[in-house]
Design a protein around this motif. Structure first.
Motif, short mmCIF file in Angstrom:
data_model
loop_
_atom_site.label_atom_id
_atom_site.label_comp_id
_atom_site.label_asym_id
_atom_site.label_seq_id
_atom_site.Cartn_x
_atom_site.Cartn_y
_atom_site.Cartn_z
N VAL A 354 0.84 -1.20 0.00
CA VAL A 354 0.00 0.00 0.00
C VAL A 354 0.87 1.25 0.00
O VAL A 354 0.63 2.21 -0.75
CB VAL A 354 -0.95 0.01 1.22
CG1 VAL A 354 -1.66 1.35 1.34
CG2 VAL A 354 -1.96 -1.11 1.12
N VAL A 355 1.91 1.25 0.83
CA VAL A 355 2.81 2.40 0.92
C VAL A 355 3.50 2.66 -0.41
O VAL A 355 3.53 3.80 -0.90
CB VAL A 355 3.85 2.18 2.04
CG1 VAL A 355 4.90 3.29 2.02
CG2 VAL A 355 3.18 2.13 3.40
N GLN A 356 4.04 1.60 -1.00
CA GLN A 356 4.77 1.77 -2.26
C GLN A 356 3.86 2.29 -3.36
O GLN A 356 4.23 3.21 -4.11
CB GLN A 356 5.39 0.43 -2.68
CG GLN A 356 6.35 0.56 -3.86
CD GLN A 356 7.19 -0.69 -4.04
OE1 GLN A 356 7.09 -1.64 -3.27
NE2 GLN A 356 8.02 -0.70 -5.06
N ALA A 357 2.66 1.74 -3.45
CA ALA A 357 1.72 2.18 -4.48
C ALA A 357 1.26 3.61 -4.24
O ALA A 357 1.08 4.39 -5.18
CB ALA A 357 0.53 1.23 -4.52
N SER A 358 1.09 3.99 -2.97
CA SER A 358 0.60 5.32 -2.64
C SER A 358 1.61 6.39 -2.99
O SER A 358 1.27 7.44 -3.54
CB SER A 358 0.26 5.40 -1.14
OG SER A 358 -0.74 4.47 -0.81
N PHE A 359 2.88 6.15 -2.67
CA PHE A 359 3.90 7.16 -2.92
C PHE A 359 4.36 7.19 -4.37
O PHE A 359 5.04 8.12 -4.78
CB PHE A 359 5.08 6.98 -1.97
CG PHE A 359 4.85 7.62 -0.63
CD1 PHE A 359 5.07 8.97 -0.44
CD2 PHE A 359 4.35 6.88 0.42
CE1 PHE A 359 4.83 9.57 0.78
CE2 PHE A 359 4.10 7.47 1.65
CZ PHE A 359 4.35 8.82 1.82
N SER A 360 3.98 6.18 -5.14
CA SER A 360 4.28 6.25 -6.58
C SER A 360 3.35 7.25 -7.26
O SER A 360 3.62 7.73 -8.36
CB SER A 360 4.11 4.87 -7.22
OG SER A 360 2.75 4.47 -7.19
N GLU A 361 2.24 7.59 -6.57
CA GLU A 361 1.25 8.52 -7.13
C GLU A 361 1.72 9.97 -7.04
O GLU A 361 1.77 10.69 -8.02
CB GLU A 361 -0.08 8.36 -6.37
CG GLU A 361 -1.22 9.21 -6.91
CD GLU A 361 -1.89 8.58 -8.10
OE1 GLU A 361 -2.42 9.35 -8.92
OE2 GLU A 361 -1.88 7.34 -8.22
N ARG A 362 2.05 10.42 -5.81
CA ARG A 362 2.38 11.83 -5.60
C ARG A 362 3.77 12.04 -5.01
O ARG A 362 4.24 13.15 -4.96
CB ARG A 362 1.33 12.48 -4.69
CG ARG A 362 -0.06 12.48 -5.28
CD ARG A 362 -1.05 13.18 -4.39
NE ARG A 362 -2.40 12.99 -4.86
CZ ARG A 362 -3.01 13.75 -5.76
NH1 ARG A 362 -2.37 14.77 -6.29
NH2 ARG A 362 -4.24 13.50 -6.15
#
Length: 414
Positions: A354-362
């Motif tokens: 979840v963390v990796q996917a979230s920070f790939s966004e913004r």
């Protein structure tokens, strides 16, 4: 009495000062009451707040909800506070008074000496150097500290609704900071307990270890699942009244920076201590797990992951080792931390993914709308729950009156 260009210069810089802060602060407004409500009943910070205003925790949260609506219609908000009882109104009114300043005090503060306030203010404007590229004198503390200006018996707002939200989001913290003995230590412990409460409530399938050795530098606690150690260090901003002085404006950024530098070092040290068996001392413990670090602050400062942090901080603060990668260290606000945990729990996906996917966004901050799109996020954060619950609470308590206040609250919170 002053050059018209100087007045334009003054006003433009006032507005520029406001515009740089424009963002939605709704959940920051409701963070503090949700934080107080989640603390144990004997917590010293919770007791300090309730004893100060002499009201229940429910009424304190209702006051914040009414303050949130106050700027839209201050007269109806004041009448609503009166309906809710004398203790409620007294506490509510004391907050409004704290946020109000008389215009003559503004005009006379730190200005050239004149015959009266008006004369002083006109001299102040006349002395503006139009050749200057910046004009710090307009970024005065009162612009944000006192969003309400009193003109005799009338009051007007000097800032827009977003800045009203921002002021409410900092007001209670600053009030306690300046008037509570030993505040920093007390708040630090309460904030740490709150973060542990968030983690314990939303990390049900993993383990949490908070009794880390004090003999070596360590983070506050470690969460663990099958594949990862999550190292969590809690940092809160120590309040400094001098940050509201233009001459000392850099103190805030330096102070915050020192907090996150220490957090970065403690996460790094904890990752090393895991490898050196200073935390898990029995040999059968599988230590070959990925390490992910969180430096959690009371709000998001948009630092993002460790590589971005070290590029800002400079090479003198970078720690090169094999225990944890800079890309795996994240600097996030408590509400971002809570959102990540909720998204992981609701979707059944590991927190690391979840963390990796979230920070790939913004890259430097997290928004709920992104997590709703990517994960099955339905659960509300404590701040979101507090906002909805207590706006509804205001409606219910006023419904029996069939009053203008009830109708206004019904319409305002849509």
């Amino acid at each position: 009495k002053s050059n018209l260009e100087n007045i334009h210069h003054f006003l433009r810089n006032m507005f520029d000062t406001q515009i740089i802060w424009q963002k939605n602060y709704v959940l920051d407004v409701f963070f503090f009451p949700s934080f107080i409500g989640a603390l144990r009943e004997d917590d010293p910070i919770r007791l300090e707040v309730l004893n100060r205003y002499k009201i229940s925790i429910k009424d304190f949260q209702l006051i914040v909800a009414l303050l949130y609506l106050f700027r839209e219609n201050s007269e109806v908000a004041t009448d609503t506070a009166k309906v809710l009882g004398p203790d409620f109104f007294r506490a509510f009114n004391s907050i409004i008074e704290d946020l109000t300043i008389d215009w003559q005090k503004i005009a006379g503060k730190g200005l050239p000496q004149g015959k009266n306030h008006e004369d002083s203010f006109s001299k102040y404007l006349a002395n503006i150097d139009l050749e200057e590229t910046t004009f710090e004198g307009t970024e005065s503390p009162w612009i944000e500290q006192y969003p309400i200006i009193a003109f005799n018996n009338q009051k007007i707002f000097s800032i827009d609704s977003l800045l009203w939200q921002r002021r409410l989001s900092t007001y209670f913290f600053e009030k306690l900071s300046t008037e509570t003995a030993n505040f920093s230590d007390l708040f630090g412990k309460s904030f740490e307990n709150y973060c542990k409460h968030i983690a314990t409530s939303n990390f049900p399938n993993g383990k949490i270890k908070s009794d880390l050795p004090k003999s070596t530098p360590n983070a506050d606690f470690i969460m663990e699942d099958d594949d990862n150690f999550y190292i969590v260090e809690i940092k809160h901003k120590k309040y400094d009244p001098k940050i509201f002085s233009i001459a000392d404006a850099k103190r805030l950024s330096c102070q915050l920076f020192n907090q996150v530098v220490k957090g970065y070092k403690q996460v790094k040290a904890t990752a090393e201590n895991i490898d050196n068996n200073r935390i898990f001392k029995y040999k059968r413990k599988p230590l070959n797990k990925r390490r992910i670090g969180f430096v959690v602050t009371e709000r998001s400062y948009r630092i993002g992951h460790g590589t971005h942090f070290t590029s800002l901080a400079g090479l003198e603060h970078k720690i090169t080792d094999t225990h944890i990668k800079d890309d795996d260290i994240y600097f996030i606000g408590i509400q971002e931390f809570e959102l990540l945990l909720l998204a992981s729990r609701d979707s059944g996906i590991k927190l690391s993914d979840v963390v990796q996917a979230s920070f790939s966004e913004r890259q430097v901050f997290i928004e709920r709308r992104d997590l709703v799109k990517k994960f099955n996020l339905k659960t509300r954060t404590l701040a979101e729950f507090t906002k909805d619950e207590f706006l509804e609470g205001l409606r219910q308590r006023l419904a029996s009156n069939a009053s203008e206040s009830h109708q206004w609250i019904q319409e305002s919170s849509v």
